[in-house]
Design a protein around this motif. Structure first.
Motif, PDB file in Angstrom:
ATOM      1  N   PHE A   8      -8.218  15.163 -10.218  1.00 53.51           N
ATOM      2  CA  PHE A   8      -9.513  15.819 -10.155  1.00 53.51           C
ATOM      3  C   PHE A   8     -10.487  15.012 -10.995  1.00 53.51           C
ATOM      4  O   PHE A   8     -10.164  14.593 -12.103  1.00 53.51           O
ATOM      5  N   VAL A   9     -11.684  14.792 -10.459  1.00 53.26           N
ATOM      6  CA  VAL A   9     -12.722  14.099 -11.204  1.00 53.26           C
ATOM      7  C   VAL A   9     -14.003  14.915 -11.112  1.00 53.26           C
ATOM      8  O   VAL A   9     -14.454  15.267 -10.013  1.00 53.26           O
ATOM      9  N   THR A  10     -14.549  15.253 -12.276  1.00 52.17           N
ATOM     10  CA  THR A  10     -15.806  15.995 -12.337  1.00 52.17           C
ATOM     11  C   THR A  10     -16.915  15.021 -12.743  1.00 52.17           C
ATOM     12  O   THR A  10     -16.757  14.256 -13.696  1.00 52.17           O
ATOM     13  N   PHE A  11     -17.995  15.060 -11.992  1.00 55.02           N
ATOM     14  CA  PHE A  11     -19.131  14.173 -12.242  1.00 55.02           C
ATOM     15  C   PHE A  11     -20.349  14.970 -12.687  1.00 55.02           C
ATOM     16  O   PHE A  11     -20.668  15.995 -12.079  1.00 55.02           O
TER      17      PHE A  11
ATOM     18  N   GLY B  69     -27.644  17.945  -3.354  1.00 51.82           N
ATOM     19  CA  GLY B  69     -27.368  16.730  -2.613  1.00 51.82           C
ATOM     20  C   GLY B  69     -26.125  16.891  -1.760  1.00 51.82           C
ATOM     21  O   GLY B  69     -25.609  18.000  -1.608  1.00 51.82           O
ATOM     22  N   VAL B  70     -25.661  15.780  -1.192  1.00 52.17           N
ATOM     23  CA  VAL B  70     -24.477  15.815  -0.335  1.00 52.17           C
ATOM     24  C   VAL B  70     -23.491  14.730  -0.762  1.00 52.17           C
ATOM     25  O   VAL B  70     -23.888  13.689  -1.289  1.00 52.17           O
ATOM     26  N   VAL B  71     -22.212  15.006  -0.522  1.00 51.14           N
ATOM     27  CA  VAL B  71     -21.150  14.031  -0.768  1.00 51.14           C
ATOM     28  C   VAL B  71     -20.546  13.664   0.576  1.00 51.14           C
ATOM     29  O   VAL B  71     -20.256  14.541   1.397  1.00 51.14           O
TER      30      VAL B  71
ATOM     31  N   LEU C  66       0.832  -1.199   0.000  1.00 46.21           N
ATOM     32  CA  LEU C  66       0.000   0.000   0.000  1.00 46.21           C
ATOM     33  C   LEU C  66       0.870   1.254   0.000  1.00 46.21           C
ATOM     34  O   LEU C  66       1.853   1.336   0.734  1.00 46.21           O
ATOM     35  N   ASN C  67       0.504   2.232  -0.822  1.00 42.06           N
ATOM     36  CA  ASN C  67       1.199   3.520  -0.856  1.00 42.06           C
ATOM     37  C   ASN C  67       0.297   4.595  -0.245  1.00 42.06           C
ATOM     38  O   ASN C  67       0.130   5.671  -0.794  1.00 42.06           O
ATOM     39  N   GLY C  68      -0.319   4.258   0.859  1.00 44.50           N
ATOM     40  CA  GLY C  68      -1.205   5.193   1.550  1.00 44.50           C
ATOM     41  C   GLY C  68      -2.577   5.251   0.903  1.00 44.50           C
ATOM     42  O   GLY C  68      -2.786   4.818  -0.217  1.00 44.50           O
ATOM     43  N   VAL C  69      -3.530   5.786   1.644  1.00 41.41           N
ATOM     44  CA  VAL C  69      -4.896   5.954   1.151  1.00 41.41           C
ATOM     45  C   VAL C  69      -5.062   7.414   0.747  1.00 41.41           C
ATOM     46  O   VAL C  69      -4.806   8.303   1.564  1.00 41.41           O
ATOM     47  N   PRO C  70      -5.444   7.682  -0.490  1.00 43.03           N
ATOM     48  CA  PRO C  70      -5.605   9.072  -0.910  1.00 43.03           C
ATOM     49  C   PRO C  70      -6.637   9.812  -0.071  1.00 43.03           C
ATOM     50  O   PRO C  70      -7.603   9.224   0.416  1.00 43.03           O
ATOM     51  N   LYS C  71      -6.412  11.094   0.092  1.00 43.85           N
ATOM     52  CA  LYS C  71      -7.368  11.956   0.784  1.00 43.85           C
ATOM     53  C   LYS C  71      -8.298  12.544  -0.271  1.00 43.85           C
ATOM     54  O   LYS C  71      -7.836  13.065  -1.287  1.00 43.85           O
ATOM     55  N   VAL C  72      -9.598  12.448  -0.055  1.00 46.89           N
ATOM     56  CA  VAL C  72     -10.575  12.946  -1.021  1.00 46.89           C
ATOM     57  C   VAL C  72     -11.228  14.206  -0.455  1.00 46.89           C
ATOM     58  O   VAL C  72     -11.720  14.218   0.669  1.00 46.89           O
ATOM     59  N   ILE C  73     -11.211  15.249  -1.276  1.00 42.03           N
ATOM     60  CA  ILE C  73     -11.769  16.547  -0.896  1.00 42.03           C
ATOM     61  C   ILE C  73     -12.824  16.924  -1.928  1.00 42.03           C
ATOM     62  O   ILE C  73     -12.627  16.737  -3.125  1.00 42.03           O
ATOM     63  N   VAL C  74     -13.935  17.467  -1.455  1.00 42.23           N
ATOM     64  CA  VAL C  74     -14.963  17.956  -2.373  1.00 42.23           C
ATOM     65  C   VAL C  74     -14.517  19.341  -2.836  1.00 42.23           C
ATOM     66  O   VAL C  74     -14.542  20.303  -2.076  1.00 42.23           O
ATOM     67  N   ALA C  75     -14.076  19.429  -4.090  1.00 38.47           N
ATOM     68  CA  ALA C  75     -13.598  20.696  -4.651  1.00 38.47           C
ATOM     69  C   ALA C  75     -14.758  21.585  -5.075  1.00 38.47           C
ATOM     70  O   ALA C  75     -14.668  22.807  -5.017  1.00 38.47           O
ATOM     71  N   SER C  76     -15.837  20.970  -5.516  1.00 32.69           N
ATOM     72  CA  SER C  76     -17.043  21.700  -5.908  1.00 32.69           C
ATOM     73  C   SER C  76     -18.239  20.852  -5.476  1.00 32.69           C
ATOM     74  O   SER C  76     -18.462  19.769  -6.017  1.00 32.69           O
ATOM     75  N   ALA C  77     -18.980  21.352  -4.505  1.00 33.46           N
ATOM     76  CA  ALA C  77     -20.085  20.597  -3.916  1.00 33.46           C
ATOM     77  C   ALA C  77     -21.298  20.568  -4.847  1.00 33.46           C
ATOM     78  O   ALA C  77     -21.512  21.484  -5.635  1.00 33.46           O
ATOM     79  N   PRO C  78     -22.109  19.524  -4.742  1.00 33.18           N
ATOM     80  CA  PRO C  78     -23.328  19.459  -5.544  1.00 33.18           C
ATOM     81  C   PRO C  78     -24.341  20.498  -5.049  1.00 33.18           C
ATOM     82  O   PRO C  78     -24.358  20.852  -3.867  1.00 33.18           O
TER      83      PRO C  78
END
Length: 139
Positions: free
Chosen positions: A130-133, A69-71, A54-66
């Motif tokens: 970055f991932v945009t949904f 709804g909620v993330v 394992l190379n650590g668990v990535p930290k996930v940040i909401v860069a742009s909130a919906p």
């Protein structure tokens, strides 16, 4: 005056085009479907070395909130999904910790919502994704 404005405009173009950036960020986009009021998995982020450690668990940040709804995020344990051509493909047989992002649209909302997530790996600023949904929410 027109000559002066042309010189200013040309100078700005030269100035901006001479700037260099070291952008190592990865960007992706995804379009998914969701049911109103029901939680869905957006994506789970993980980071495994070629030897399957394992190379650590990535930290996930909401860069742009919906807007509708909620993330939420949580650490889950699941199998990675590396392509057959990836040297880490053999690691797909072992569960690893992942940082998962979930989206729950507001109950009663029907329409399109947008979310942007930022995942930061162990290598800090050199390991950004970055991932945009685009979420199509239905009844």
């Amino acid at each position: 005056m027109k000559y002066f404005l042309n010189i200013v405009f040309f100078s700005l173009i030269v100035l901006v085009s001479g700037c260099e950036t070291s952008n190592t960020e990865k960007e992706a986009s995804d379009s998914i479907n969701a049911k109103s009021g029901q939680e869905i998995l957006l994506r789970a982020f993980y980071n495994v070395n070629p030897d399957c450690s394992l190379n650590g668990v990535p930290k996930v940040i909401v860069a742009s909130a919906p807007a509708h709804g909620v993330v939420t995020t949580s650490t889950v344990s699941d199998f990675p999904h590396y392509a057959n051509s990836d040297p880490r493909h053999k690691c797909n047989a072992r569960k690893v910790p992942k940082q998962a992002a979930f989206y729950t649209p507001e109950s009663g909302f029907v329409g399109v919502d947008h979310i942007k997530l930022k995942a930061v790996g162990n290598d800090g600023p050199n390991d950004l994704q970055f991932v945009t949904f685009k979420v199509n929410v239905m009844k």
